[in-house]
Design an enzyme around this catalytic site. Structure first.
Site: not given
Length: 249
Positions: A65, A116, A112
């Site tokens: 994930h 992040h 992502e």
């Protein structure tokens, strides 16, 4: 300070040194303000994910994930995702970090990275797109959640339910640290929760550490999930359903 006698100044300095050796200076100077201290390697079970997102998949293994720093979100909006920089990683990315909703799209990786990866990149060890994605793949393969569960006879099943202790004990015995195990909880009156996501945490040297949440820490996964999914920490008092790949009719 000018009003203090020499002995008073010495006592003040001594107290400051003691405090600095303890909490205050370790917090202030161990890492520059705003830098992360741990990474959360997050894997989700495709069947559970798709039950929430109305997608279909025949994948029968845990997939990535994300790799989330414990502080920071979207740390550099000008640092755009560029898929050509990770071309050599694409075969593994497509297999182990697929977009379960739109399998042929790089949008999940873009998301992502921007949310992040740009924050993880504050560390020299992850200061490029390639370093970030390759490290996530490396950790995913190194800590091999799929084999760990299978070797402990925790496998997807329609007939057999598990307890949270079953899953947690298997992970702790192998990793020697406490993971975070998340489930989709049933509606009112439901008796079984569904295994959905497992987080494994590492420090800045990529060594395993506990994933327990502290009161003074904002976790990026809470920000990601809040208001979006039904995932939360699994309940010890409720059995766990680990859904298999649906059989083809």
């Amino acid at each position: 300070m000018n009003g203090l006698a020499p002995s008073g100044r010495m006592r003040f300095i001594a107290v400051a040194v003691v405090l600095c050796a303890g909490y205050f200076c370790s917090t202030a100077f161990a890492h520059p303000r705003g830098e992360w201290t741990k990474l959360i390697l997050t894997q989700h079970w495709p069947q559970t994910f798709c039950s929430m997102e109305q997608c279909k998949t025949n994948l029968s293994y845990w997939t990535l994930h994300g790799l989330w720093p414990n502080t920071g979100v979207r740390c550099n909006s000008s640092w755009h995702f560029n898929a050509t920089l990770i071309e050599d990683l694409l075969p593994e990315m497509e297999k182990f970090w697929p977009d379960l909703i739109v399998p042929s799209s790089p949008e999940f990786w873009k998301y992502e990275w921007q949310k992040h990866g740009t924050c993880a990149a504050k560390a020299e060890s992850l200061n490029s797109e390639h370093k970030y994605f390759s490290k996530a793949l490396e950790l995913y393969l190194k800590y091999d959640l799929n084999s760990l569960l299978r070797n402990n006879n925790i496998v997807p099943s329609e007939e057999h339910y598990y307890t949270l202790d079953d899953v947690e004990t298997a992970l702790i015995n192998f990793y020697k640290v406490k993971p975070k195990i998340q489930c989709v909880h049933p509606g009112k009156g439901g008796q079984v929760q569904t295994l959905g996501q497992i987080e494994i945490c590492v420090d800045r040297d990529f060594q395993l550490i506990n994933c327990e949440k502290s009161t003074d820490e904002i976790w990026s996964n809470d920000i990601l999930i809040s208001g979006k999914s039904d995932l939360s920490v699994c309940d010890h008092s409720m059995q766990i359903y680990y859904p298999p790949v649906p059989s083809r009719s």
